[in-house]
Design a protein around this motif. Sequence first.
Motif, PDB file in Angstrom:
ATOM      1  N   VAL A  29      39.775  29.977 -50.914  1.00  0.00           N
ATOM      2  CA  VAL A  29      38.548  30.268 -50.168  1.00  0.00           C
ATOM      3  C   VAL A  29      37.880  31.528 -50.720  1.00  0.00           C
ATOM      4  O   VAL A  29      36.663  31.573 -50.915  1.00  0.00           O
ATOM      5  CB  VAL A  29      38.864  30.425 -48.661  1.00  0.00           C
ATOM      6  CG1 VAL A  29      37.693  31.011 -47.905  1.00  0.00           C
ATOM      7  CG2 VAL A  29      39.252  29.073 -48.076  1.00  0.00           C
ATOM      8  N   ARG A  30      38.680  32.555 -51.006  1.00  0.00           N
ATOM      9  CA  ARG A  30      38.107  33.789 -51.557  1.00  0.00           C
ATOM     10  C   ARG A  30      37.495  33.553 -52.936  1.00  0.00           C
ATOM     11  O   ARG A  30      36.447  34.079 -53.260  1.00  0.00           O
ATOM     12  CB  ARG A  30      39.142  34.896 -51.645  1.00  0.00           C
ATOM     13  CG  ARG A  30      38.513  36.204 -52.104  1.00  0.00           C
ATOM     14  CD  ARG A  30      39.457  37.379 -51.972  1.00  0.00           C
ATOM     15  NE  ARG A  30      38.726  38.619 -52.091  1.00  0.00           N
ATOM     16  CZ  ARG A  30      38.266  39.122 -53.240  1.00  0.00           C
ATOM     17  NH1 ARG A  30      38.459  38.470 -54.363  1.00  0.00           N
ATOM     18  NH2 ARG A  30      37.625  40.265 -53.266  1.00  0.00           N
ATOM     19  N   TYR A  31      38.162  32.725 -53.751  1.00  0.00           N
ATOM     20  CA  TYR A  31      37.604  32.396 -55.059  1.00  0.00           C
ATOM     21  C   TYR A  31      36.219  31.765 -54.912  1.00  0.00           C
ATOM     22  O   TYR A  31      35.294  32.107 -55.635  1.00  0.00           O
ATOM     23  CB  TYR A  31      38.532  31.449 -55.830  1.00  0.00           C
ATOM     24  CG  TYR A  31      37.820  30.747 -56.950  1.00  0.00           C
ATOM     25  CD1 TYR A  31      37.506  31.430 -58.121  1.00  0.00           C
ATOM     26  CD2 TYR A  31      37.417  29.425 -56.839  1.00  0.00           C
ATOM     27  CE1 TYR A  31      36.823  30.797 -59.142  1.00  0.00           C
ATOM     28  CE2 TYR A  31      36.745  28.788 -57.846  1.00  0.00           C
ATOM     29  CZ  TYR A  31      36.449  29.476 -59.006  1.00  0.00           C
ATOM     30  OH  TYR A  31      35.767  28.855 -60.006  1.00  0.00           O
ATOM     31  N   GLY A  32      36.093  30.838 -53.966  1.00  0.00           N
ATOM     32  CA  GLY A  32      34.791  30.194 -53.756  1.00  0.00           C
ATOM     33  C   GLY A  32      33.717  31.199 -53.370  1.00  0.00           C
ATOM     34  O   GLY A  32      32.585  31.156 -53.867  1.00  0.00           O
ATOM     35  N   ARG A  33      34.073  32.122 -52.494  1.00  0.00           N
ATOM     36  CA  ARG A  33      33.108  33.144 -52.073  1.00  0.00           C
ATOM     37  C   ARG A  33      32.730  34.066 -53.221  1.00  0.00           C
ATOM     38  O   ARG A  33      31.556  34.383 -53.422  1.00  0.00           O
ATOM     39  CB  ARG A  33      33.687  33.969 -50.930  1.00  0.00           C
ATOM     40  CG  ARG A  33      33.787  33.214 -49.639  1.00  0.00           C
ATOM     41  CD  ARG A  33      34.370  34.094 -48.565  1.00  0.00           C
ATOM     42  NE  ARG A  33      34.584  33.335 -47.351  1.00  0.00           N
ATOM     43  CZ  ARG A  33      35.420  33.701 -46.401  1.00  0.00           C
ATOM     44  NH1 ARG A  33      36.122  34.814 -46.526  1.00  0.00           N
ATOM     45  NH2 ARG A  33      35.549  32.964 -45.324  1.00  0.00           N
ATOM     46  N   VAL A  34      33.739  34.510 -53.975  1.00  0.00           N
ATOM     47  CA  VAL A  34      33.468  35.404 -55.113  1.00  0.00           C
ATOM     48  C   VAL A  34      32.622  34.693 -56.154  1.00  0.00           C
ATOM     49  O   VAL A  34      31.665  35.266 -56.688  1.00  0.00           O
ATOM     50  CB  VAL A  34      34.790  35.914 -55.728  1.00  0.00           C
ATOM     51  CG1 VAL A  34      34.562  36.577 -57.073  1.00  0.00           C
ATOM     52  CG2 VAL A  34      35.475  36.877 -54.779  1.00  0.00           C
ATOM     53  N   HIS A  35      32.949  33.452 -56.441  1.00  0.00           N
ATOM     54  CA  HIS A  35      32.199  32.695 -57.445  1.00  0.00           C
ATOM     55  C   HIS A  35      30.735  32.541 -57.032  1.00  0.00           C
ATOM     56  O   HIS A  35      29.830  32.714 -57.845  1.00  0.00           O
ATOM     57  CB  HIS A  35      32.851  31.333 -57.663  1.00  0.00           C
ATOM     58  CG  HIS A  35      32.204  30.539 -58.744  1.00  0.00           C
ATOM     59  ND1 HIS A  35      32.297  30.894 -60.079  1.00  0.00           N
ATOM     60  CD2 HIS A  35      31.444  29.418 -58.698  1.00  0.00           C
ATOM     61  CE1 HIS A  35      31.616  30.022 -60.798  1.00  0.00           C
ATOM     62  NE2 HIS A  35      31.096  29.118 -59.984  1.00  0.00           N
ATOM     63  N   ARG A  36      30.515  32.219 -55.759  1.00  0.00           N
ATOM     64  CA  ARG A  36      29.132  32.083 -55.277  1.00  0.00           C
ATOM     65  C   ARG A  36      28.386  33.413 -55.359  1.00  0.00           C
ATOM     66  O   ARG A  36      27.219  33.443 -55.743  1.00  0.00           O
ATOM     67  CB  ARG A  36      29.123  31.566 -53.838  1.00  0.00           C
ATOM     68  CG  ARG A  36      29.319  30.079 -53.744  1.00  0.00           C
ATOM     69  CD  ARG A  36      29.052  29.558 -52.349  1.00  0.00           C
ATOM     70  NE  ARG A  36      29.908  30.150 -51.323  1.00  0.00           N
ATOM     71  CZ  ARG A  36      31.132  29.729 -51.022  1.00  0.00           C
ATOM     72  NH1 ARG A  36      31.651  28.726 -51.687  1.00  0.00           N
ATOM     73  NH2 ARG A  36      31.821  30.296 -50.061  1.00  0.00           N
ATOM     74  N   GLU A  37      29.050  34.514 -55.018  1.00  0.00           N
ATOM     75  CA  GLU A  37      28.384  35.824 -55.084  1.00  0.00           C
ATOM     76  C   GLU A  37      28.050  36.206 -56.520  1.00  0.00           C
ATOM     77  O   GLU A  37      26.964  36.696 -56.798  1.00  0.00           O
ATOM     78  CB  GLU A  37      29.264  36.918 -54.463  1.00  0.00           C
ATOM     79  CG  GLU A  37      29.170  37.048 -52.985  1.00  0.00           C
ATOM     80  CD  GLU A  37      27.800  37.492 -52.501  1.00  0.00           C
ATOM     81  OE1 GLU A  37      27.161  38.363 -53.131  1.00  0.00           O
ATOM     82  OE2 GLU A  37      27.370  36.951 -51.475  1.00  0.00           O
ATOM     83  N   LEU A  38      28.999  35.995 -57.422  1.00  0.00           N
ATOM     84  CA  LEU A  38      28.803  36.432 -58.804  1.00  0.00           C
ATOM     85  C   LEU A  38      27.818  35.561 -59.574  1.00  0.00           C
ATOM     86  O   LEU A  38      27.145  36.043 -60.479  1.00  0.00           O
ATOM     87  CB  LEU A  38      30.145  36.479 -59.538  1.00  0.00           C
ATOM     88  CG  LEU A  38      31.117  37.556 -59.059  1.00  0.00           C
ATOM     89  CD1 LEU A  38      32.442  37.434 -59.788  1.00  0.00           C
ATOM     90  CD2 LEU A  38      30.542  38.943 -59.235  1.00  0.00           C
ATOM     91  N   THR A  39      27.757  34.301 -59.238  1.00  0.00           N
ATOM     92  CA  THR A  39      26.842  33.424 -59.964  1.00  0.00           C
ATOM     93  C   THR A  39      25.526  33.210 -59.234  1.00  0.00           C
ATOM     94  O   THR A  39      24.654  32.509 -59.730  1.00  0.00           O
ATOM     95  CB  THR A  39      27.499  32.054 -60.217  1.00  0.00           C
ATOM     96  OG1 THR A  39      27.879  31.480 -58.969  1.00  0.00           O
ATOM     97  CG2 THR A  39      28.684  32.184 -61.136  1.00  0.00           C
ATOM     98  N   GLY A  40      25.381  33.799 -58.057  1.00  0.00           N
ATOM     99  CA  GLY A  40      24.155  33.644 -57.282  1.00  0.00           C
ATOM    100  C   GLY A  40      23.009  34.459 -57.859  1.00  0.00           C
ATOM    101  O   GLY A  40      23.128  35.161 -58.860  1.00  0.00           O
ATOM    102  N   ALA A  41      21.895  34.364 -57.192  1.00  0.00           N
ATOM    103  CA  ALA A  41      20.681  35.025 -57.664  1.00  0.00           C
ATOM    104  C   ALA A  41      20.580  36.467 -57.198  1.00  0.00           C
ATOM    105  O   ALA A  41      19.660  37.174 -57.596  1.00  0.00           O
ATOM    106  CB  ALA A  41      19.453  34.244 -57.170  1.00  0.00           C
ATOM    107  N   ALA A  42      21.528  36.933 -56.373  1.00  0.00           N
ATOM    108  CA  ALA A  42      21.451  38.302 -55.860  1.00  0.00           C
ATOM    109  C   ALA A  42      21.606  39.301 -57.005  1.00  0.00           C
ATOM    110  O   ALA A  42      22.455  39.150 -57.881  1.00  0.00           O
ATOM    111  CB  ALA A  42      22.534  38.536 -54.819  1.00  0.00           C
TER     112      ALA A  42
END
Length: 111
Positions: free
Chosen positions: A66-79
Amino acid sequence: MSAPRLFDVGLQPERTLLAWRRTCLALAAAVLVVVKVMALESDAVTVALACAGLGLPVLAWTLATVRYGRVHRELTGAAADPVLPPAGSAVLMASLAALSVGILAMILIIL
């Protein structure tokens, strides 16, 4: 001129998740060995406790995934400034699993 992104486009998050999977698999295998040995040597209550200990590596793997999914979304997101989720729950569960294997092994030696 824009600020450089901090995210390494390499596979570091994936490698970390794979390391967590290997660790949790090893802990689950250790718990299963203890359960098998205790099934031959101990009473039903101790075997039930050992079986309950199998949930800890599974929970640690789930938390790491679950943490991997969150980190991946944060790092590859547009933020522009990614905010990583807090860590530590998977480490706690893996530590508890290792501790439970040690305690069950001590019980086996004492009995």
